[in-house]
Design a protein around this motif. Sequence first.
Motif, PDB file in Angstrom:
ATOM      1  N   ASP A 286      61.947  16.290  62.944  1.00  0.00           N
ATOM      2  CA  ASP A 286      60.629  16.901  63.086  1.00  0.00           C
ATOM      3  C   ASP A 286      60.517  18.086  62.139  1.00  0.00           C
ATOM      4  O   ASP A 286      61.072  19.160  62.397  1.00  0.00           O
ATOM      5  CB  ASP A 286      60.407  17.365  64.535  1.00  0.00           C
ATOM      6  CG  ASP A 286      60.384  16.178  65.504  1.00  0.00           C
ATOM      7  OD1 ASP A 286      60.037  15.076  65.057  1.00  0.00           O
ATOM      8  OD2 ASP A 286      60.717  16.375  66.686  1.00  0.00           O
ATOM      9  N   GLY A 287      59.778  17.895  61.053  1.00  0.00           N
ATOM     10  CA  GLY A 287      59.636  18.951  60.058  1.00  0.00           C
ATOM     11  C   GLY A 287      58.772  20.099  60.518  1.00  0.00           C
ATOM     12  O   GLY A 287      58.938  21.229  60.079  1.00  0.00           O
ATOM     13  N   ARG A 288      57.824  19.826  61.421  1.00  0.00           N
ATOM     14  CA  ARG A 288      56.972  20.890  61.930  1.00  0.00           C
ATOM     15  C   ARG A 288      57.691  21.678  63.016  1.00  0.00           C
ATOM     16  O   ARG A 288      58.558  21.156  63.720  1.00  0.00           O
ATOM     17  CB  ARG A 288      55.665  20.307  62.484  1.00  0.00           C
ATOM     18  CG  ARG A 288      54.747  19.790  61.392  1.00  0.00           C
ATOM     19  CD  ARG A 288      53.639  18.941  61.971  1.00  0.00           C
ATOM     20  NE  ARG A 288      54.152  17.637  62.402  1.00  0.00           N
ATOM     21  CZ  ARG A 288      53.388  16.686  62.898  1.00  0.00           C
ATOM     22  NH1 ARG A 288      52.090  16.882  63.026  1.00  0.00           N
ATOM     23  NH2 ARG A 288      53.917  15.524  63.270  1.00  0.00           N
ATOM     24  N   ALA A 289      57.286  22.934  63.183  1.00  0.00           N
ATOM     25  CA  ALA A 289      57.951  23.788  64.168  1.00  0.00           C
ATOM     26  C   ALA A 289      57.797  23.223  65.568  1.00  0.00           C
ATOM     27  O   ALA A 289      58.684  23.298  66.393  1.00  0.00           O
ATOM     28  CB  ALA A 289      57.375  25.202  64.105  1.00  0.00           C
ATOM     29  N   HIS A 290      56.643  22.642  65.855  1.00  0.00           N
ATOM     30  CA  HIS A 290      56.443  22.022  67.157  1.00  0.00           C
ATOM     31  C   HIS A 290      55.281  21.055  67.046  1.00  0.00           C
ATOM     32  O   HIS A 290      54.447  21.161  66.174  1.00  0.00           O
ATOM     33  CB  HIS A 290      56.152  23.086  68.224  1.00  0.00           C
ATOM     34  CG  HIS A 290      55.012  23.998  67.864  1.00  0.00           C
ATOM     35  ND1 HIS A 290      55.195  25.137  67.133  1.00  0.00           N
ATOM     36  CD2 HIS A 290      53.688  23.916  68.119  1.00  0.00           C
ATOM     37  CE1 HIS A 290      54.035  25.751  66.964  1.00  0.00           C
ATOM     38  NE2 HIS A 290      53.091  25.024  67.545  1.00  0.00           N
ATOM     39  N   HIS A 291      55.222  20.113  67.967  1.00  0.00           N
ATOM     40  CA  HIS A 291      54.121  19.159  68.023  1.00  0.00           C
ATOM     41  C   HIS A 291      53.251  19.488  69.227  1.00  0.00           C
ATOM     42  O   HIS A 291      53.760  19.764  70.318  1.00  0.00           O
ATOM     43  CB  HIS A 291      54.663  17.727  68.158  1.00  0.00           C
ATOM     44  CG  HIS A 291      55.299  17.232  66.902  1.00  0.00           C
ATOM     45  ND1 HIS A 291      55.864  15.988  66.806  1.00  0.00           N
ATOM     46  CD2 HIS A 291      55.456  17.805  65.683  1.00  0.00           C
ATOM     47  CE1 HIS A 291      56.345  15.807  65.587  1.00  0.00           C
ATOM     48  NE2 HIS A 291      56.117  16.904  64.903  1.00  0.00           N
ATOM     49  N   LEU A 292      51.960  19.436  69.030  1.00  0.00           N
ATOM     50  CA  LEU A 292      51.029  19.716  70.103  1.00  0.00           C
ATOM     51  C   LEU A 292      50.074  18.544  70.284  1.00  0.00           C
ATOM     52  O   LEU A 292      49.903  17.720  69.391  1.00  0.00           O
ATOM     53  CB  LEU A 292      50.222  20.989  69.795  1.00  0.00           C
ATOM     54  CG  LEU A 292      51.015  22.297  69.644  1.00  0.00           C
ATOM     55  CD1 LEU A 292      50.080  23.418  69.224  1.00  0.00           C
ATOM     56  CD2 LEU A 292      51.716  22.654  70.950  1.00  0.00           C
ATOM     57  N   GLY A 293      49.428  18.511  71.452  1.00  0.00           N
ATOM     58  CA  GLY A 293      48.380  17.536  71.677  1.00  0.00           C
ATOM     59  C   GLY A 293      48.852  16.105  71.539  1.00  0.00           C
ATOM     60  O   GLY A 293      49.892  15.711  72.082  1.00  0.00           O
ATOM     61  N   ARG A 294      48.076  15.311  70.773  1.00  0.00           N
ATOM     62  CA  ARG A 294      48.364  13.891  70.628  1.00  0.00           C
ATOM     63  C   ARG A 294      49.726  13.644  69.996  1.00  0.00           C
ATOM     64  O   ARG A 294      50.424  12.691  70.349  1.00  0.00           O
ATOM     65  CB  ARG A 294      47.270  13.255  69.774  1.00  0.00           C
ATOM     66  CG  ARG A 294      47.400  11.740  69.637  1.00  0.00           C
ATOM     67  CD  ARG A 294      47.157  11.043  70.959  1.00  0.00           C
ATOM     68  NE  ARG A 294      47.957   9.830  71.081  1.00  0.00           N
ATOM     69  CZ  ARG A 294      47.956   9.047  72.144  1.00  0.00           C
ATOM     70  NH1 ARG A 294      47.219   9.356  73.187  1.00  0.00           N
ATOM     71  NH2 ARG A 294      48.709   7.968  72.197  1.00  0.00           N
ATOM     72  N   ALA A 295      50.116  14.514  69.058  1.00  0.00           N
ATOM     73  CA  ALA A 295      51.416  14.332  68.400  1.00  0.00           C
ATOM     74  C   ALA A 295      52.561  14.426  69.399  1.00  0.00           C
ATOM     75  O   ALA A 295      53.532  13.674  69.338  1.00  0.00           O
ATOM     76  CB  ALA A 295      51.596  15.364  67.291  1.00  0.00           C
TER      77      ALA A 295
END
Length: 335
Positions: A286-295
């Motif tokens: 996971d390249g993003r710091a965190h996933h929110l919502g639908r992700a």
Amino acid sequence: FKQKTAYEIGVRLVGSEMCIRDRPEVIHRFGWGLSGVSVPAVRIDPMHPKFANLAAVFDLAAAQGGVVSTGQLRELGATQSVLRRLTRDRVLHRVIRGVLSVDSTVSFEGRTWVAILLGGPGAVIGGAAAGYLAGLKVAEPDTIVTFVGDRDVSNRPGWVFVRSGRRGRGDPPRTEVADTVLELCSRAATTDEVVSLLADAIAGRRTSVPRLRQRLAELPTLRRRALIAAILGEVSNGVHSPLERRYARDVEAAHGLPRGRRQVSSGRGYRGDVLYEECRLLVELDGRAHHLGRAAIDDVDRDNAFLLEGVSTLRLGWRQVVGDCLLYTSDAADE
């Protein structure tokens, strides 16, 4: 005949209180046809109180991001007095000298058409603007770079013209996606940016590895050519992000892990990053710091889909890959 006092704005706008006193003439196709739009021959009646060809102006503008050049307008029969009236009544709006818009604001596509109109026949959008038009993950540029062949075209704020030729495709004409990607890679500030550009273009099927390799072979003086070729090889083997490249190099290879299968699919159609089949382990990067919502929901659904097939998921981010991944690799290497 009762003259109108304002223009009715619409796709088929005809005009108002306009008296054309010019000699009757037949207007043929406008000059060099930027977007392939064919304007039908129209006879302008000098006694008619309207500019009868205004509908053709709007049709042409619709094919050019909402903008037209004064040269095109003259080809359609608009005299200088007509142009003054159209701008005075805000039917057309001045964008820059020589180019008018049907709207008071100009979209990014419209700005690229401004570049084409200013650049003349054979002008081709390049650089980040071409990448943005192609749907690559690049920010909308403030300045549009345009190749104009052997002509000298003065730069304007927001538009830069390069005296060099390029092959153009599409409307507005821009560099081929493969050429655009390679050009952007050659100017990338970091190696991770090169990985991201190549992976995005290939994963999004905007171009292909064979086409990129072909064009790279035809550009022996391209800056950072060796690096691009090396990363292109990694991307063709399933690396789809800078983090995945770091994991393959700094974790998997560096710690002697068996090579996992890249971009695998579950029986329910979910795709995973790296699968180690012998130990039934999926590594998700996971390249993003965190996933929110639908992700975040998709992450859970993906993990559950693989778990139902007997595959556990290990999620790693940048901190784990570049810092603490030794905590995870020692046991895996012993398998």
